[in-house]
Every structure is written in structure tokens, then in C-alpha cells.
Design a protein around this motif. Structure first.
Motif, PDB file in Angstrom:
ATOM      1  N   PHE A 203       0.832  -1.199   0.000  1.00  0.00           N
ATOM      2  CA  PHE A 203       0.000   0.000   0.000  1.00  0.00           C
ATOM      3  C   PHE A 203       0.872   1.257   0.000  1.00  0.00           C
ATOM      4  O   PHE A 203       0.604   2.228  -0.717  1.00  0.00           O
ATOM      5  N   VAL A 204       1.928   1.242   0.800  1.00  0.00           N
ATOM      6  CA  VAL A 204       2.852   2.376   0.852  1.00  0.00           C
ATOM      7  C   VAL A 204       3.567   2.544  -0.488  1.00  0.00           C
ATOM      8  O   VAL A 204       3.751   3.666  -0.974  1.00  0.00           O
ATOM      9  N   GLN A 205       3.970   1.436  -1.103  1.00  0.00           N
ATOM     10  CA  GLN A 205       4.614   1.531  -2.413  1.00  0.00           C
ATOM     11  C   GLN A 205       3.677   2.136  -3.447  1.00  0.00           C
ATOM     12  O   GLN A 205       4.081   2.965  -4.272  1.00  0.00           O
ATOM     13  N   ALA A 206       2.419   1.733  -3.405  1.00  0.00           N
ATOM     14  CA  ALA A 206       1.442   2.291  -4.340  1.00  0.00           C
ATOM     15  C   ALA A 206       1.225   3.775  -4.083  1.00  0.00           C
ATOM     16  O   ALA A 206       1.081   4.563  -5.025  1.00  0.00           O
ATOM     17  N   ALA A 207       1.193   4.160  -2.818  1.00  0.00           N
ATOM     18  CA  ALA A 207       1.038   5.579  -2.485  1.00  0.00           C
ATOM     19  C   ALA A 207       2.239   6.378  -2.980  1.00  0.00           C
ATOM     20  O   ALA A 207       2.096   7.509  -3.458  1.00  0.00           O
ATOM     21  N   TYR A 208       3.423   5.794  -2.866  1.00  0.00           N
ATOM     22  CA  TYR A 208       4.637   6.445  -3.378  1.00  0.00           C
ATOM     23  C   TYR A 208       4.513   6.698  -4.878  1.00  0.00           C
ATOM     24  O   TYR A 208       4.796   7.797  -5.372  1.00  0.00           O
ATOM     25  N   LEU A 209       4.059   5.680  -5.609  1.00  0.00           N
ATOM     26  CA  LEU A 209       3.861   5.845  -7.050  1.00  0.00           C
ATOM     27  C   LEU A 209       2.806   6.907  -7.340  1.00  0.00           C
ATOM     28  O   LEU A 209       2.985   7.755  -8.223  1.00  0.00           O
TER      29      LEU A 209
END
Length: 370
Positions: A38-44
Motif C-alpha cells: 500500500f505504501v509503495q502504491a502511495a509512493y507511485l
């Protein structure tokens, strides 16, 4: 601040800790994996401008989002579907052909993800956490060899994310509610005092004080060149450059006396905090105030710890301690600087002690050095 995965360790009636079973711990770790994705997706979504486009333009198809952000449609579509599956985005018709589905960012998530001055704007912390993951190889080497990974090596994700995470506080409650609640600080700010902001970063603390108190002048000091350059630009944009000056310099080079000398969330990062505090002692006018804002960690080590303790240790093992240890002779404080540690540093720097101020904040504690 992010909410850590809750610990599954429980206590018995006698107070003894009981370890989780294998199944319980597996469930906890799986939840953490989902959180990491979820954090990786938010970063993107942050870096690619997806959230800002959705917040500004309403319901969008994957083609429309890709066009507005200059990205590839197939990636945009997969990211939109992931965010919808995770409950971030609303989709108008799940049965429609993939390219025809329209996705909307609701108001609540939009505030968290795009409103840069909202206290709920947690997205920058996701950027920090995901960005630090880019440096895991360097961290592994530091852990093995005992060296460090410097702030400059962590790059824009850490530098910009940290500043953006603190920006709502530094422009809001801190200068407008917290500082005026201390009578002699309020007097200095009201009477057009001089303020020194030690370790000012990208300048939001100094700018916030100047915006909230039109009579004051502020000198910010930092040794990170990109941060100081950004701080100067931020001061111009905020319209306070005539009263706020940023210096690319160690505060030890500063001269003159100040009515308020403050260090906001940076003492724990310093390789030689005693020398910095001694400089703050020297810069304070005879009736001046020396103030430190740092992490609101527990007064003593306990395990399991609460969520603030967990997130601060998370920062420490991936950022603050490696940064501190990247300097020769560092004391290696780490993020978790407890009050007794600061008291010891303050006494060694020439102060009589510290006073914890009655300012209530979930994540930060305010100290007056006497």
C-alpha cells in the motif's frame, strides 16, 4: 503519522507477556506485507501525480489519467484498479470494460493524500518510508560494517518527505498555539523578538513563526545545501523573505543574541548534540528562551511499546541512526531520544537542566533548557 501494525503480544493477568502463536504472527506479518504494498502504491501515486490529478479533475478513466500525467495507460489502469481494490478509490461501474471504468478519489482520502497543509496529510511519511527502501543495500552494509548512510545519500525522498510531513504542524498549531502557550516565548514573539531556528531544513518552522507573528525576524541555520536553497525559495513564496533569512552554515558560526533559540525535531539527528546545544546556550540572550522539540517517546524503554514508540524506532533503524553514524565520532543518538538523554546532553552543554513543557502533542515533546 502512520499507524503501525498492532502487536499481537498479549499480557496475562499477572502482567507477564505471552508470545503470539505461529498463525497469529503469520497473520501479523501478512498484514504488514499488505501495508508495505500500500505504501509503495502511495509512493507511485505521489511521484507520478496520480492523486493530484484525481483530486483536481474528478472521475477519470485510465486513459484520461495517463494523458493528464504523461504516463503509460496500462500502468495507470493497474494502479487505479489496485487503489480501488484497496478501498482508496471509488469506481462507477465494476462491470464495465477496463478502459471505460471511471475512478474517483473521495474527499477524505483526497485530504490525506493531497492537502499539503492539513494535519491529516500523512502521504509524505509514505514517501519517506518507501524512499528509504531504495537504500536497503547500503543499510545492510552499514549494519555489517558499523558505518552509516548520510542524509545526503538518502536523497530527495527523505529530505522532501520529512519537510512535507512537518509542514502542517510548523505552519499551524506549533507557531499559533504551542509556542504562544509559553508566556515568555509569547512575549518575545509578540514584541518583535529575534529567533534562531537551528537545523531549519526546508524552512517551514521559521516561515510558520514569521507568518504567525508579523513582528519577529528569524535566522535559520542548516548545513544541507538543497534544504537551504528550498527554504529560501519557500520564504519568498510565503512573502516573508524580508524577515526570514536562511544560512547555509553551522550555527556555531552565528553571532549576536536571540530572544528564542529553537531546534525543531533535529537534535536526535546530530552527531555532536552537546556542541550544538552549547551553541544554542551562547546564542540566547540573558533573558532568552532555549527550546527543543523532539520525539514524544516513552521516558523509559518498554516492550511491547505503543504506536509512537514503534514508528520512531522504525525511523531510527532505517534513517536517523544510520545518518548519525555516518559522521566520525558521532554519539549515535537515533530517533528515540528519551528525556533523560536530552537532560544529560543539556547539562554537558552548560545548562542547569530541562523542563518538559505542558504542550500536548501525540508525536512531539517540547523542552525548555534552563
Amino acid at each position: 503519522m502512520p499507524t503501525p501494525i498492532p502487536t499481537t503480544t498479549t499480557t496475562t493477568d499477572s502482567g507477564a507477556a505471552t508470545a503470539p502463536s505461529a498463525d497469529e504472527f503469520a497473520e501479523r506479518l501478512f498484514g504488514a506485507i499488505l501495508g508495505a504494498q500500500f505504501v509503495q502504491a502511495a509512493y507511485l501515486g505521489d511521484r507520478l501525480g496520480y492523486y493530484r490529478a484525481l483530486a483536481g479533475d474528478g472521475a477519470l478513466t485510465s486513459t484520461e489519467l495517463a494523458t493528464r500525467t504523461g504516463t503509460a495507460e496500462r500502468y495507470a489502469r493497474e494502479w487505479l484498479e489496485h487503489q480501488a481494490v484497496c478501498g482508496v478509490l471509488a469506481v462507477d461501474d465494476v462491470t464495465a470494460e477496463p478502459a471505460a471504468r471511471r475512478f474517483t478519489l473521495p474527499a477524505g482520502p483526497a485530504e490525506v493524500l493531497t492537502d499539503v497543509v492539513s494535519p491529516a496529510h500523512v502521504l509524505p511519511i509514505a514517501r519517506i518510508v518507501a524512499g528509504l527502501g531504495l537504500h536497503l543495500d547500503a543499510l545492510v552494509a552499514a549494519y555489517r560494517g558499523g558505518g552509516g548512510v548520510g542524509w545526503g545519500e538518502f536523497g530527495a525522498d527523505a529530505r522532501e518527505g520529512q519537510a512535507a510531513a512537518n509542514r502542517p504542524l510548523f505552519l499551524g498549531a506549533m507557531p499559533r498555539e504551542y509556542l504562544p502557550s509559553v508566556p515568555d516565548v509569547a512575549a518575545a514573539l509578540r514584541d518583535g523578538g529575534r529567533v534562531a531556528d537551528i537545523g531549519c531544513g526546508r524552512g517551514w518552522s521559521a516561515i510558520g513563526i514569521a507568518l504567525a507573528h508579523p513582528g519577529v525576524t528569524v535566522d535559520g541555520y542548516d548545513v544541507d545545501a538543497p534544504s537551504v536553497a528550498a527554504a529560501r525559495a519557500n520564504a519568498v513564496e510565503a512573502g516573508v523573505a524580508d524577515r526570514v533569512r536562511f544560512h547555509l552554515a553551522d550555527a556555531a558560526t552565528a553571532t549576536g543574541r536571540y530572544d528564542l533559540v529553537a531546534a525543531f525535531e533535529c537534535v536526535h539527528d546530530m552527531p555532536d548534540p552537546v556542541s550544538v546545544l552549547a551553541t544554542m546556550h551562547r546564542l540566547a540572550a540573558p533573558d532568552g528562551v532555549v527550546l527543543v522539540m523532539d520525539e514524544n517517546v516513552a521516558e523509559t524503554f518498554t516492550a511491547p511499546g505503543n504506536e509512537v514508540e514503534q514508528v520512531m524506532y522504525g525511523y531510527s533503524i532505517t534513517c536517523c541512526l544510520p545518518d548519525g553514524l555516518s559522521h566520525e565520532g558521532s554519539v549515535g543518538t537515533g530517533t528515540v531520544m528519551r528525556p533523560e538523554t536530552l537532560r544529560r546532553y543539556a547539562v554537558d552543554a552548560g545548562f542547569g537542566g530541562i523542563e518538559v513543557l505542558p504542550i500536548e502533542d501525540e508525536f512531539f515533546r517540547f523542552y525548555r533548557l534552563r
